[in-house]
Design an enzyme around this catalytic site. Structure first.
Site, short mmCIF file in Angstrom:
data_model
loop_
_atom_site.label_atom_id
_atom_site.label_comp_id
_atom_site.label_asym_id
_atom_site.label_seq_id
_atom_site.Cartn_x
_atom_site.Cartn_y
_atom_site.Cartn_z
N ASP A 113 -8.11 -2.30 3.08
CA ASP A 113 -7.20 -3.26 2.13
C ASP A 113 -6.30 -3.94 3.11
O ASP A 113 -6.16 -3.66 3.71
CB ASP A 113 -6.45 -1.85 1.70
CG ASP A 113 -5.15 -2.46 1.11
OD1 ASP A 113 -5.01 -3.14 0.46
OD2 ASP A 113 -4.52 -1.12 0.95
N CYS A 139 -7.58 -1.31 7.99
CA CYS A 139 -5.97 -2.18 6.67
C CYS A 139 -5.49 -2.49 7.43
O CYS A 139 -5.11 -1.99 8.28
CB CYS A 139 -5.06 -0.67 6.02
SG CYS A 139 -3.66 -1.00 5.00
N TRP A 186 -4.44 -7.96 3.96
CA TRP A 186 -3.69 -9.41 3.35
C TRP A 186 -3.62 -10.55 4.35
O TRP A 186 -4.24 -9.94 5.64
CB TRP A 186 -3.12 -8.89 3.03
CG TRP A 186 -2.01 -8.17 4.36
CD1 TRP A 186 -1.50 -8.84 5.14
CD2 TRP A 186 -1.55 -6.39 5.27
NE1 TRP A 186 -1.03 -7.37 5.76
CE2 TRP A 186 -1.91 -6.39 5.89
CE3 TRP A 186 -2.98 -5.88 4.01
CZ2 TRP A 186 -0.57 -5.43 6.08
CZ3 TRP A 186 -1.81 -4.42 4.69
CH2 TRP A 186 -1.57 -4.49 5.04
N SER A 205 1.14 -1.37 0.16
CA SER A 205 -0.42 -0.05 -0.20
C SER A 205 0.68 1.45 0.31
O SER A 205 1.97 1.12 0.93
CB SER A 205 -0.71 -0.17 1.34
OG SER A 205 -1.55 -1.17 1.03
#
Length: 536
Positions: free
Chosen positions: A533, A488, A535, A317
């Site tokens: 966002d 995030c 992961w 990012s």
């Protein structure tokens, strides 16, 4: 028969391919990740739609979960799928798996190929890294100079770096919230070790050519090239090998016990799964470690290059805004380094490589192949819209760009809505990254900080604890003031916990039922007012 389907048309049309689809015998196996809401949605819909259009399902739908062991899911499904196919089409199965290589080896003698016709790390086009031409993308990355590479942590045993990439000559453009893709180079020590373990000449030039002449994929990676280049730039040598690779390694063992061990791990039996879990997963063994610990296994290096997956770019990012930094892209990354149960030290491919590439006085600036990947993670179009950002650790990265953008707008006379940040780390005096910047933004009225330092007190405190105390604020921003909510970081735990807290706030403070709260948050997502966002 292969049928290539335009999915948008396929999903929307009542009639497709007429009688052809009714003659189709089909089976679907989907690849997904259960940490995401729409797990394997396309595969599930495709399987259902094919049946609706009259196709005959040969075997039941299979679903692979990349959050667990996607290959194990496939093997379990395949072991039942193949007998069903044999029965359906009256095929006599021997029950034995025949190993056939997809690519054949061509070794190029010295002088056979001119050096300028040999790939040296290019992603697709020969000499693309020497002669740079826009536009830059996944197959044509830009060699960006690293102008800044500094440590962000002030203490402790971990490391987090701030890297600035110069993109001024690339014509690439980015927005706050986008990602930068970085193509790494594997650790040269691991590359050398693989050469030693396989007895190969790493500087030998070779090509791997598809045995299927009609295939569009002629090579597994750019060829011709050297083994050193292939292992450095093209194949993933640090990942945990999947079971199909272990099955292929069996053929190269001279010791019967080693053969049995590898073969067992490649099976779908409970004993085999348990051994794979302990020997490969828990012990964090990559291909180098396996060959070191099973010394009778001596595979041909060209076959390893075929078997190992392609080395992929890593996405970060972007932690800057083009409003303030139009010609540089900033990266914020924790250096991955840990000791394994076998006593080895494993390192992250990209973060380790980035950390080693520091600008030095009197020397050319180090370069790294990159490109910009556009994102849907965007600030509201109206600067006066209030926002809540949740980003512990390096999850702060895109929000640093957001804050730069909002501060720039305020400095240029625009009305800017409230910006609320929830940030967490272990210790205020060790890993509070960008502390000075954030505190200055708070002093200027650009952000309201909510900080959780998990290990600065006896009881651990995380951002989720802070959010649970601020449910009135959460509902006020997203329910009353038309604000936007951003997350995030870790998809598996943090993002799920935060979402559940927001759902509870919608119920408790917004007076919604559980099902109404779920629909409310889905509507926010569809309007890009609730964005993640994350992961895994």
């Amino acid at each position: 028969m292969n049928i290539f389907i335009n999915l948008p048309r396929f999903f929307g049309q009542r009639r497709l391919l007429g009688s052809t689809i009714r003659k189709l015998r089909c089976v679907v196996f989907g690849l997904g990740n259960k940490t995401y809401e729409h797990y394997n949605a396309v595969a599930i819909y495709l399987d259902k739609r094919l049946e609706e259009l009259g196709a005959t399902r040969v075997y039941e739908l299979g679903l692979g979960d990349d959050d667990a062991n996607i290959e194990d899911d496939f093997i379990t499904w395949k072991d039942k799928f193949w007998p069903a196919v044999c029965e359906k089409f009256n095929i006599e199965s021997t029950g034995e798996e025949e190993l056939i290589r997809q690519f054949r080896l061509v070794t190029h003698a010295p002088g056979d190929i001119q050096p300028n016709n040999v790939f040296t790390g290019e992603i697709a086009r020969l000499h693309s890294l020497q002669v740079q031409r826009p536009p830059y993308d996944a197959k044509n990355p830009f060699l960006a100079q690293i102008t800044v590479n500094r440590e962000l942590h002030k203490g402790g045993d971990r490391s987090c770096i701030h890297v600035e990439l110069d993109i001024s000559d690339s014509k690439m453009r980015y927005e706050a919230g986008d990602h930068v893709a970085v193509y790494p180079i594997n650790d040269s020590n691991l590359v050398e070790r693989l050469g030693q373990l396989t007895g190969a000449n790493l500087d030998e030039i070779f090509s791997l050519i598809n045995t299927d002449q009609e295939s569009s994929k002629k090579h597994p990676f750019p060829c011709p090239t050297s083994y050193r280049t292939a292992l450095s730039h093209y194949v993933e040598i640090t990942a945990l090998p999947r079971t199909h690779i272990l099955r292929e390694l069996v053929e190269y063992c001279s010791d019967e016990e080693d053969k049995k061990k590898l073969m067992l791990m490649a099976t779908n039996s409970q004993e085999g799964k348990a051994l794979y879990q302990s020997f490969i997963v828990d012990a964090c063994r990559n291909i180098v470690h396996i060959l070191e610990d099973i010394p009778s296994c001596k595979p041909h290096l060209d076959h390893l290059c075929e078997l190992l997956p392609r080395l992929q770019p890593r996405y970060y990012s972007i932690s800057s805004s083009p409003k303030m930094y139009p010609e540089t892209v900033h990266i914020t990354a924790v250096i991955v380094k840990y000791k394994t149960p076998t006593g080895r030290v494993n390192k992250g491919v990209t973060t380790t490589w980035l950390a080693e590439n520091k600008p030095e006085p009197g020397k050319p600036l180090p370069r790294v192949p990159v490109y910009i990947r556009k994102s849907q993670f965007r600030l509201p179009l109206q600067t006066q819209t209030p926002i809540i950002m949740v980003g512990p650790g390096t999850g702060l990265a895109p929000f640093r760009g957001f804050l730069q953008e909002r501060a720039f707008a305020r400095a240029n006379g625009k009305e800017v809505g409230e910006s609320i940040l929830y940030f967490g780390c272990r210790h205020r005096d060790q890993d509070f990254i960008y502390q000075d910047e954030l505190e200055k933004y708070e002093q200027n009225g650009d952000v309201k900080l909510n900080l959780a330092f998990s290990r600065d007190q006896k009881e651990k405190v995380y951002v989720t604890h802070l959010l649970e105390k601020d449910m009135d604020l959460l509902w006020d921003v997203i329910g009353n003031r038309n604000g936007h909510f951003y997350i995030c970081g870790d998809a598996k735990n943090m993002a799920v916990d935060v979402r559940n807290i927001v759902l509870k706030a919608i119920q408790d403070k917004g007076g919604r039922t559980e099902s109404e709260a779920v629909q409310f948050i889905k509507k926010l997502e569809s309007m890009k007012k609730y964005s993640a966002d994350v992961w895994s």
